[in-house]
Design a protein around this motif. Structure first.
Motif, PDB file in Angstrom:
ATOM      1  N   TYR A 157       0.838  -1.206   0.000  1.00 12.43           N
ATOM      2  CA  TYR A 157       0.000   0.000   0.000  1.00 12.43           C
ATOM      3  C   TYR A 157       0.871   1.254   0.000  1.00 12.43           C
ATOM      4  O   TYR A 157       0.639   2.194  -0.778  1.00 12.43           O
ATOM      5  CB  TYR A 157      -0.927   0.003   1.215  1.00 12.43           C
ATOM      6  CG  TYR A 157      -1.620   1.320   1.426  1.00 12.43           C
ATOM      7  CD1 TYR A 157      -2.812   1.615   0.767  1.00 12.43           C
ATOM      8  CD2 TYR A 157      -1.063   2.293   2.267  1.00 12.43           C
ATOM      9  CE1 TYR A 157      -3.435   2.841   0.944  1.00 12.43           C
ATOM     10  CE2 TYR A 157      -1.684   3.516   2.443  1.00 12.43           C
ATOM     11  CZ  TYR A 157      -2.862   3.786   1.785  1.00 12.43           C
ATOM     12  OH  TYR A 157      -3.471   4.994   1.947  1.00 12.43           O
ATOM     13  N   LEU A 160       2.471   1.907  -3.431  1.00 13.09           N
ATOM     14  CA  LEU A 160       1.534   2.497  -4.396  1.00 13.09           C
ATOM     15  C   LEU A 160       1.256   3.961  -4.050  1.00 13.09           C
ATOM     16  O   LEU A 160       1.154   4.810  -4.941  1.00 13.09           O
ATOM     17  CB  LEU A 160       0.223   1.711  -4.405  1.00 13.09           C
ATOM     18  CG  LEU A 160       0.248   0.317  -5.044  1.00 13.09           C
ATOM     19  CD1 LEU A 160      -1.132  -0.325  -4.956  1.00 13.09           C
ATOM     20  CD2 LEU A 160       0.701   0.400  -6.501  1.00 13.09           C
ATOM     21  N   SER A 161       1.117   4.242  -2.757  1.00  8.80           N
ATOM     22  CA  SER A 161       0.840   5.612  -2.328  1.00  8.80           C
ATOM     23  C   SER A 161       1.978   6.547  -2.711  1.00  8.80           C
ATOM     24  O   SER A 161       1.753   7.686  -3.140  1.00  8.80           O
ATOM     25  CB  SER A 161       0.606   5.660  -0.823  1.00  8.80           C
ATOM     26  OG  SER A 161       0.364   6.972  -0.381  1.00  8.80           O
ATOM     27  N   ARG A 166      -1.623   9.062  -9.828  1.00  8.28           N
ATOM     28  CA  ARG A 166      -2.255   8.143 -10.782  1.00  8.28           C
ATOM     29  C   ARG A 166      -2.599   6.794 -10.164  1.00  8.28           C
ATOM     30  O   ARG A 166      -3.338   6.005 -10.752  1.00  8.28           O
ATOM     31  CB  ARG A 166      -1.368   7.957 -12.003  1.00  8.28           C
ATOM     32  CG  ARG A 166      -0.032   7.286 -11.725  1.00  8.28           C
ATOM     33  CD  ARG A 166       0.830   7.243 -12.980  1.00  8.28           C
ATOM     34  NE  ARG A 166       2.102   6.581 -12.784  1.00  8.28           N
ATOM     35  CZ  ARG A 166       3.169   7.164 -12.279  1.00  8.28           C
ATOM     36  NH1 ARG A 166       3.112   8.428 -11.876  1.00  8.28           N
ATOM     37  NH2 ARG A 166       4.308   6.501 -12.144  1.00  8.28           N
ATOM     38  N   PHE A 167      -2.053   6.528  -8.976  1.00  7.91           N
ATOM     39  CA  PHE A 167      -2.346   5.261  -8.309  1.00  7.91           C
ATOM     40  C   PHE A 167      -3.367   5.414  -7.184  1.00  7.91           C
ATOM     41  O   PHE A 167      -3.674   4.439  -6.498  1.00  7.91           O
ATOM     42  CB  PHE A 167      -1.053   4.652  -7.748  1.00  7.91           C
ATOM     43  CG  PHE A 167      -0.109   4.153  -8.799  1.00  7.91           C
ATOM     44  CD1 PHE A 167      -0.258   2.889  -9.350  1.00  7.91           C
ATOM     45  CD2 PHE A 167       0.923   4.963  -9.267  1.00  7.91           C
ATOM     46  CE1 PHE A 167       0.609   2.425 -10.331  1.00  7.91           C
ATOM     47  CE2 PHE A 167       1.794   4.512 -10.242  1.00  7.91           C
ATOM     48  CZ  PHE A 167       1.645   3.248 -10.790  1.00  7.91           C
ATOM     49  N   GLN A 168      -3.878   6.639  -6.979  1.00 10.30           N
ATOM     50  CA  GLN A 168      -4.826   6.864  -5.889  1.00 10.30           C
ATOM     51  C   GLN A 168      -6.077   6.011  -6.023  1.00 10.30           C
ATOM     52  O   GLN A 168      -6.649   5.567  -5.031  1.00 10.30           O
ATOM     53  CB  GLN A 168      -5.216   8.347  -5.840  1.00 10.30           C
ATOM     54  CG  GLN A 168      -4.094   9.270  -5.393  1.00 10.30           C
ATOM     55  CD  GLN A 168      -3.628   8.977  -3.979  1.00 10.30           C
ATOM     56  OE1 GLN A 168      -4.434   8.715  -3.094  1.00 10.30           O
ATOM     57  NE2 GLN A 168      -2.317   9.007  -3.761  1.00 10.30           N
ATOM     58  N   LYS A 169      -6.525   5.767  -7.264  1.00 10.38           N
ATOM     59  CA  LYS A 169      -7.746   4.986  -7.466  1.00 10.38           C
ATOM     60  C   LYS A 169      -7.594   3.546  -6.989  1.00 10.38           C
ATOM     61  O   LYS A 169      -8.592   2.843  -6.791  1.00 10.38           O
ATOM     62  CB  LYS A 169      -8.144   5.006  -8.933  1.00 10.38           C
ATOM     63  CG  LYS A 169      -7.094   4.423  -9.880  1.00 10.38           C
ATOM     64  CD  LYS A 169      -7.530   4.569 -11.338  1.00 10.38           C
ATOM     65  CE  LYS A 169      -6.463   4.039 -12.298  1.00 10.38           C
ATOM     66  NZ  LYS A 169      -6.882   4.201 -13.713  1.00 10.38           N
ATOM     67  N   PHE A 170      -6.349   3.092  -6.836  1.00 12.94           N
ATOM     68  CA  PHE A 170      -6.117   1.729  -6.370  1.00 12.94           C
ATOM     69  C   PHE A 170      -5.994   1.649  -4.849  1.00 12.94           C
ATOM     70  O   PHE A 170      -5.757   0.569  -4.313  1.00 12.94           O
ATOM     71  CB  PHE A 170      -4.851   1.167  -7.003  1.00 12.94           C
ATOM     72  CG  PHE A 170      -4.877   1.130  -8.503  1.00 12.94           C
ATOM     73  CD1 PHE A 170      -5.764   0.308  -9.184  1.00 12.94           C
ATOM     74  CD2 PHE A 170      -4.017   1.929  -9.253  1.00 12.94           C
ATOM     75  CE1 PHE A 170      -5.798   0.276 -10.558  1.00 12.94           C
ATOM     76  CE2 PHE A 170      -4.036   1.907 -10.629  1.00 12.94           C
ATOM     77  CZ  PHE A 170      -4.935   1.080 -11.287  1.00 12.94           C
ATOM     78  N   LEU A 171      -6.144   2.788  -4.153  1.00  7.07           N
ATOM     79  CA  LEU A 171      -5.925   2.837  -2.704  1.00  7.07           C
ATOM     80  C   LEU A 171      -7.212   3.055  -1.929  1.00  7.07           C
ATOM     81  O   LEU A 171      -7.195   3.596  -0.827  1.00  7.07           O
ATOM     82  CB  LEU A 171      -4.922   3.962  -2.381  1.00  7.07           C
ATOM     83  CG  LEU A 171      -3.547   3.825  -3.040  1.00  7.07           C
ATOM     84  CD1 LEU A 171      -2.660   4.999  -2.674  1.00  7.07           C
ATOM     85  CD2 LEU A 171      -2.877   2.516  -2.634  1.00  7.07           C
ATOM     86  N   TRP A 172      -8.317   2.610  -2.494  1.00  2.62           N
ATOM     87  CA  TRP A 172      -9.610   2.767  -1.829  1.00  2.62           C
ATOM     88  C   TRP A 172      -9.696   1.962  -0.534  1.00  2.62           C
ATOM     89  O   TRP A 172     -10.555   2.207   0.313  1.00  2.62           O
ATOM     90  CB  TRP A 172     -10.731   2.315  -2.768  1.00  2.62           C
ATOM     91  CG  TRP A 172     -10.521   0.929  -3.306  1.00  2.62           C
ATOM     92  CD1 TRP A 172      -9.920   0.593  -4.482  1.00  2.62           C
ATOM     93  CD2 TRP A 172     -10.897  -0.307  -2.682  1.00  2.62           C
ATOM     94  NE1 TRP A 172      -9.889  -0.769  -4.631  1.00  2.62           N
ATOM     95  CE2 TRP A 172     -10.484  -1.355  -3.544  1.00  2.62           C
ATOM     96  CE3 TRP A 172     -11.552  -0.632  -1.491  1.00  2.62           C
ATOM     97  CZ2 TRP A 172     -10.708  -2.695  -3.232  1.00  2.62           C
ATOM     98  CZ3 TRP A 172     -11.759  -1.962  -1.188  1.00  2.62           C
ATOM     99  CH2 TRP A 172     -11.344  -2.981  -2.057  1.00  2.62           C
ATOM    100  N   TRP A 173      -8.794   1.026  -0.342  1.00  3.35           N
ATOM    101  CA  TRP A 173      -8.850   0.129   0.808  1.00  3.35           C
ATOM    102  C   TRP A 173      -7.966   0.606   1.956  1.00  3.35           C
ATOM    103  O   TRP A 173      -7.675  -0.162   2.873  1.00  3.35           O
ATOM    104  CB  TRP A 173      -8.435  -1.279   0.398  1.00  3.35           C
ATOM    105  CG  TRP A 173      -7.219  -1.321  -0.493  1.00  3.35           C
ATOM    106  CD1 TRP A 173      -7.162  -1.050  -1.833  1.00  3.35           C
ATOM    107  CD2 TRP A 173      -5.879  -1.653  -0.113  1.00  3.35           C
ATOM    108  NE1 TRP A 173      -5.870  -1.184  -2.292  1.00  3.35           N
ATOM    109  CE2 TRP A 173      -5.069  -1.558  -1.259  1.00  3.35           C
ATOM    110  CE3 TRP A 173      -5.304  -2.013   1.112  1.00  3.35           C
ATOM    111  CZ2 TRP A 173      -3.701  -1.810  -1.235  1.00  3.35           C
ATOM    112  CZ3 TRP A 173      -3.942  -2.288   1.144  1.00  3.35           C
ATOM    113  CH2 TRP A 173      -3.156  -2.178  -0.028  1.00  3.35           C
ATOM    114  N   LYS A 174      -7.607   1.897   1.968  1.00  3.22           N
ATOM    115  CA  LYS A 174      -6.763   2.424   3.047  1.00  3.22           C
ATOM    116  C   LYS A 174      -7.381   2.169   4.423  1.00  3.22           C
ATOM    117  O   LYS A 174      -6.693   1.774   5.366  1.00  3.22           O
ATOM    118  CB  LYS A 174      -6.537   3.920   2.849  1.00  3.22           C
ATOM    119  CG  LYS A 174      -5.745   4.566   3.986  1.00  3.22           C
ATOM    120  CD  LYS A 174      -5.581   6.055   3.772  1.00  3.22           C
ATOM    121  CE  LYS A 174      -4.783   6.668   4.917  1.00  3.22           C
ATOM    122  NZ  LYS A 174      -4.598   8.124   4.743  1.00  3.22           N
TER     123      LYS A 174
END
Length: 288
Positions: A157, A160-161, A166-174
């Motif tokens: 995580y 990606l952060s 551009r990778f924020q959309k993949f971090l919805w599971w924070k």
């Protein structure tokens, strides 16, 4: 490993730097970006954590251990020595992870240097040094294997952060990262608790079981408090309609908070409230 003095001195230097020297050095300096260094660092720890989990499994947890009362193998067998090596590697990974706080200091993310963070990063390597010396393996190593498993997810995580917006959309599971941490402490405490209900157990170091149980319970309470403060009460999140100024641009956010790994906060923008120029608006911004 001959003496705890070098390890203790290193941890004292760490505490001195992150709590006093580092903030003073950075007081009048701009925060470092460190984007590339953080990407490499985080994904390197993902690989290291995967390797540690694999070694714990092959050293006993999926080969000879019962997952209940498992004694420390004190022989010189290849498997016993393999467990000693991975126990040391786990301890050494805790030394590497001290860089987490160093990055916070250099990037001037002082809000992330909490008591929970500092205590966790300094307490773990100090206690595990004694674990490697006296009890490398057995049922006392269960929490190390679980912790490394969680760190695979956690540092993935973080990697990606740090990679950018551009990778924020993949971090919805924070939000679920804290939930994963809580599950970790529940598993660790439950595994240690079974020791108290066994008629007999040959594990040689009951003190470690007591410490592991207290550790799991204590950190469950701390992380639960963080969960309540951050996601129930919202005290660690930006308040609604917070005025921010980034590079001369005024942005009014609606309370949602995102980090792109470069120290810039982004939020959902109310289109009518976003202006880059305009004397009256700049005046209000300065007043705010």
């Amino acid at each position: 490993m001959q003496s705890p003095i070098p390890m203790s001195a290193l941890l004292l230097c760490y505490l001195f730097f992150v709590m006093y020297l580092g903030p003073r050095i950075m007081a009048n300096r701009k925060p470092f970006q460190l984007k590339e260094a953080m990407i490499v660092y985080n994904f390197a720890l993902v690989v290291l954590s995967i390797f540690i989990v694999y070694e714990f499994l092959m050293s006993g947890w999926v080969t000879t251990y019962t997952w209940r009362c498992d004694a420390v193998d004190t022989s010189d067998s290849p498997q016993a020595l393999r467990m000693v090596q991975v126990a040391w590697l786990f301890w050494f990974s805790k030394i590497i992870e001290l860089m987490d706080t160093i990055f916070f200091v250099l990037r001037k993310r002082h809000g992330q240097i909490t008591f929970l963070h500092i205590f966790h990063h300094s307490f773990m390597p100090w206690t595990w040094w004694w674990g490697v010396c006296y009890a490398p393996g057995g049922m006392g190593s269960f929490h190390a294997m679980v912790n490394s498993s969680v760190h695979v997810i956690m540092y993935f995580y973080y990697g990606l952060s740090a990679a950018g917006p551009r990778f924020q959309k993949f971090l919805w599971w924070k939000k679920y990262m804290t939930a994963i941490q809580l599950i970790q402490f529940v598993l660790v405490s439950l595994h240690a608790t079974q020791y108290y209900f066994m008629d007999s157990c040959d594990y040689q170091f009951p003190l470690i079981i007591h410490l592991v149980w207290m550790y799991g319970t204590f950190f469950f309470v701390l992380f639960s408090n963080f969960w309540v403060q951050a996601y129930v009460k919202g005290k660690r999140l930006p308040k609604k309609d917070v005025m921010q100024c980034q590079n001369g641009t005024a942005v009014i956010t609606n309370g949602k908070h995102h980090e792109n790994g470069n120290g810039i906060n982004h939020g959902d923008i109310n289109g009518s409230a976003h202006h880059e120029n305009g004397g009256s608006h700049v005046g209000k911004m300065k007043k705010a």
